[in-house]
Design an enzyme around this catalytic site. Structure first.
Site, PDB file in Angstrom:
ATOM      1  N   ARG A 175      55.457  44.238  44.882  1.00  0.00           N
ATOM      2  CA  ARG A 175      54.768  43.430  45.902  1.00  0.00           C
ATOM      3  C   ARG A 175      55.339  43.689  47.299  1.00  0.00           C
ATOM      4  O   ARG A 175      54.623  43.528  48.285  1.00  0.00           O
ATOM      5  CB  ARG A 175      54.869  41.951  45.553  1.00  0.00           C
ATOM      6  CG  ARG A 175      53.976  41.616  44.381  1.00  0.00           C
ATOM      7  CD  ARG A 175      53.825  40.132  44.201  1.00  0.00           C
ATOM      8  NE  ARG A 175      52.761  39.873  43.266  1.00  0.00           N
ATOM      9  CZ  ARG A 175      52.746  38.870  42.416  1.00  0.00           C
ATOM     10  NH1 ARG A 175      53.735  38.006  42.386  1.00  0.00           N
ATOM     11  NH2 ARG A 175      51.729  38.697  41.599  1.00  0.00           N
ATOM     12  N   LYS A 202      39.128  32.345  27.068  1.00  0.00           N
ATOM     13  CA  LYS A 202      38.116  31.284  27.110  1.00  0.00           C
ATOM     14  C   LYS A 202      36.887  31.620  27.932  1.00  0.00           C
ATOM     15  O   LYS A 202      36.990  32.178  29.025  1.00  0.00           O
ATOM     16  CB  LYS A 202      38.749  30.052  27.743  1.00  0.00           C
ATOM     17  CG  LYS A 202      39.799  29.394  26.888  1.00  0.00           C
ATOM     18  CD  LYS A 202      40.155  28.102  27.556  1.00  0.00           C
ATOM     19  CE  LYS A 202      41.336  27.436  26.923  1.00  0.00           C
ATOM     20  NZ  LYS A 202      41.943  26.504  27.862  1.00  0.00           N
ATOM     21  N   GLY A 238      46.117  40.058  36.875  1.00  0.00           N
ATOM     22  CA  GLY A 238      46.549  39.402  35.643  1.00  0.00           C
ATOM     23  C   GLY A 238      46.736  40.357  34.492  1.00  0.00           C
ATOM     24  O   GLY A 238      47.230  41.470  34.658  1.00  0.00           O
TER      25      GLY A 238
HETATM   26  P1  AMP Z   1      42.743  35.339  30.270  1.00  0.00           P
HETATM   27  O1  AMP Z   1      43.973  34.834  30.978  1.00  0.00           O
HETATM   28  O2  AMP Z   1      41.623  34.379  30.225  1.00  0.00           O
HETATM   29  O3  AMP Z   1      42.340  36.719  30.737  1.00  0.00           O
HETATM   30  O4  AMP Z   1      43.162  35.474  28.764  1.00  0.00           O
HETATM   31  C1  AMP Z   1      44.212  36.267  28.334  1.00  0.00           C
HETATM   32  C2  AMP Z   1      44.623  35.791  26.998  1.00  0.00           C
HETATM   33  O5  AMP Z   1      43.541  35.869  26.090  1.00  0.00           O
HETATM   34  C3  AMP Z   1      45.729  36.604  26.396  1.00  0.00           C
HETATM   35  O6  AMP Z   1      46.894  35.857  26.351  1.00  0.00           O
HETATM   36  C4  AMP Z   1      45.229  36.913  24.987  1.00  0.00           C
HETATM   37  O7  AMP Z   1      46.198  36.669  23.996  1.00  0.00           O
HETATM   38  C5  AMP Z   1      44.075  35.957  24.808  1.00  0.00           C
HETATM   39  N1  AMP Z   1      43.099  36.469  23.848  1.00  0.00           N
HETATM   40  C6  AMP Z   1      42.403  37.599  23.917  1.00  0.00           C
HETATM   41  N2  AMP Z   1      41.630  37.786  22.826  1.00  0.00           N
HETATM   42  C7  AMP Z   1      41.868  36.714  22.012  1.00  0.00           C
HETATM   43  C8  AMP Z   1      41.382  36.333  20.743  1.00  0.00           C
HETATM   44  N3  AMP Z   1      40.497  37.090  20.075  1.00  0.00           N
HETATM   45  N4  AMP Z   1      41.840  35.178  20.214  1.00  0.00           N
HETATM   46  C9  AMP Z   1      42.730  34.422  20.892  1.00  0.00           C
HETATM   47  N5  AMP Z   1      43.214  34.730  22.090  1.00  0.00           N
HETATM   48  C10 AMP Z   1      42.801  35.873  22.671  1.00  0.00           C
END
Ligand code: AMP
Length: 396
Positions: free
Chosen positions: A39, A200, A353
């Site tokens: 950064r 989610k 992220g």
């Molecule tokens: P996000 O921060 O919304 O991009 O989500 C990232 C997180 O989604 C990571 O920590 C992953 O472990 C979780 N993730 C991805 N695919 C799955 C899945 N099939 N079931 C549960 N968690 C998931």
């Protein structure tokens, strides 16, 4: 807000002026040692340009979450030391953000010198966007430059409020984010494909909604795919699912249909018998996920389906892993998609992220057109929301 229309450091007379620059120096520190200075190095082009123009450069940033109180664990002193090494000039640090020490240090600067003020979050007024605090910050300088994209979605005193009192422009980092992401959203090369994953649906509703207006195809993987599969009538075992978002998932797929946007979901999955890195696994088609099994990654047929779609794309936006990529057994879907994007000749934009971290870890970073420096900020940008730290800047 037309983000593409914002003034930059090259649109303003800077010579000999005192310039307050909001950077994102929120680097990981272990026992006073910076463990990754990315950064800091990323902000050097803006700082060097300003120094080269003979400006007096006053740098500021947040670090961690000191909750509005002085806590030397979150001091920017290690950043000042690293900046001194990288710039080859002494970068002093004031003991406070505002007040006498900051004023004296700012006033002592000669043309082509730089200094740092302390962590802006040592004052609770920062996150409250307190106008008095913003005015005190502004009084240190004659021009304000925002180059902290990672906090541009926050209306804080140092990211937005200060722009009420000074001419306000963006630095090279924010300019790059705006021109590449804004350019892709306004005038994409087609086919334009968005790949969304992560845990989610509820976190990505805004992004899906906005991108449905712009893209030719949406690819959904990761945990959020199971809410869509369930809505379509598939059994999903114990896969993650947001029951209260099933109607919304239906609305989004109907909207895609109405807009002639292709909507791809996993056709097979790597499932596990528990939410554990060492669980038993197998690969099953999306119509064969049995009770007691949960989808934790996309399967090989889906990897190919998605990769083939990516191969033909001319613009790709990717946010969110295709599975629980932090566990080796469930990382291959995310690796395959990162590889497919790296190998395509598309304009490739990676939201910050987890997806940015995956691309960097795999060594594909230099094959991507742009890796956003802000996770939350890039999501809000893709949602089409106005980012306060960009909206506050002067128009051309
Ligand atoms: P996000 O921060 O919304 O991009 O989500 C990232 C997180 O989604 C990571 O920590 C992953 O472990 C979780 N993730 C991805 N695919 C799955 C899945 N099939 N079931 C549960 N968690 C998931």
């Amino acid at each position: 807000m037309n983000a593409l229309n914002k003034k930059t450091i090259e649109d303003i007379e800077i010579k000999g002026k005192k310039v307050l620059v909001r950077c994102d120096f929120n680097v990981p520190i272990n026992d006073g040692v910076i463990t990754d200075d990315k950064r800091i190095t990323e902000s050097l082009p803006t700082i060097k340009y300003l120094l080269g123009q003979g400006a007096k450069v006053i740098l500021c940033s947040h670090m961690g979450r000191p909750k509005g109180e002085f806590n030397m664990k979150y001091s920017l002193a290690p950043v000042a030391a690293r900046l001194s090494e990288l710039l080859g000039i002494e970068v002093k640090i004031a003991s406070d953000v505002v007040g006498e020490s900051a004023k004296e240090l700012a006033a002592s600067l000669k043309n082509g010198q730089a200094a740092l003020i302390e962590n802006v979050r040592f004052h609770a007024e920062e996150e409250k966007n307190d106008p008095g605090f913003a005015k005190q910050l502004a009084s240190l300088a004659e021009i304000y430059v925002n180059d902290a994209f990672g906090t541009a979605h926050r209306a804080h005193a140092s990211t937005a409020g200060v722009a009420d009192y000074l001419p306000a422009v963006c630095g090279y980092l924010i300019q790059k984010e705006i021109s590449i992401m804004g350019g892709a959203l306004e005038n994409p090369k087609r086919p334009f494909v968005a790949i969304l994953g992560g845990a989610k649906v509820s976190d990505k509703i805004g992004v899906i909604n906005n991108l449905l207006e712009k893209v030719d195809m949406i690819i959904i993987g990761g945990g959020m795919a199971y809410t869509f599969l369930k809505m379509q009538g598939y059994g999903i075992g114990t896969s993650i699912c947001e029951e209260n978002k099933l109607d919304l998932a239906r609305e989004l797929t109907l909207k895609a249909k109405a807009k002639d946007v292709k909507f791809l979901l996993p056709v097979d999955n790597k499932v596990g018998d528990a939410y554990k890195p060492d669980c038993n696994t197998k690969v099953v088609d999306s119509d064969s996920i049995s009770d007691g099994w949960m989808g934790l990654d996309i399967g090989p047929k889906t990897q190919k389906l998605f990769a083939d779609a990516i191969k033909d794309a001319k613009t790709v936006v990717w946010n969110g892993p295709m599975g629980v990529s932090e566990w080796d057994k469930f990382a291959s879907g995310t690796v395959a998609e990162a590889k497919a994007i790296a190998e395509s000749d598309s304009v490739s934009i990676i939201g910050g992220g987890d997806s940015a971290a995956a691309v960097e870890k795999l060594g594909f970073a230099d094959k991507m057109t742009h890796i956003s420096t802000g996770g939350g900020a890039s999501l809000e940008f893709l949602e089409g929301l106005e980012l306060p730290g960009i909206a506050a800047l002067n128009n051309k």
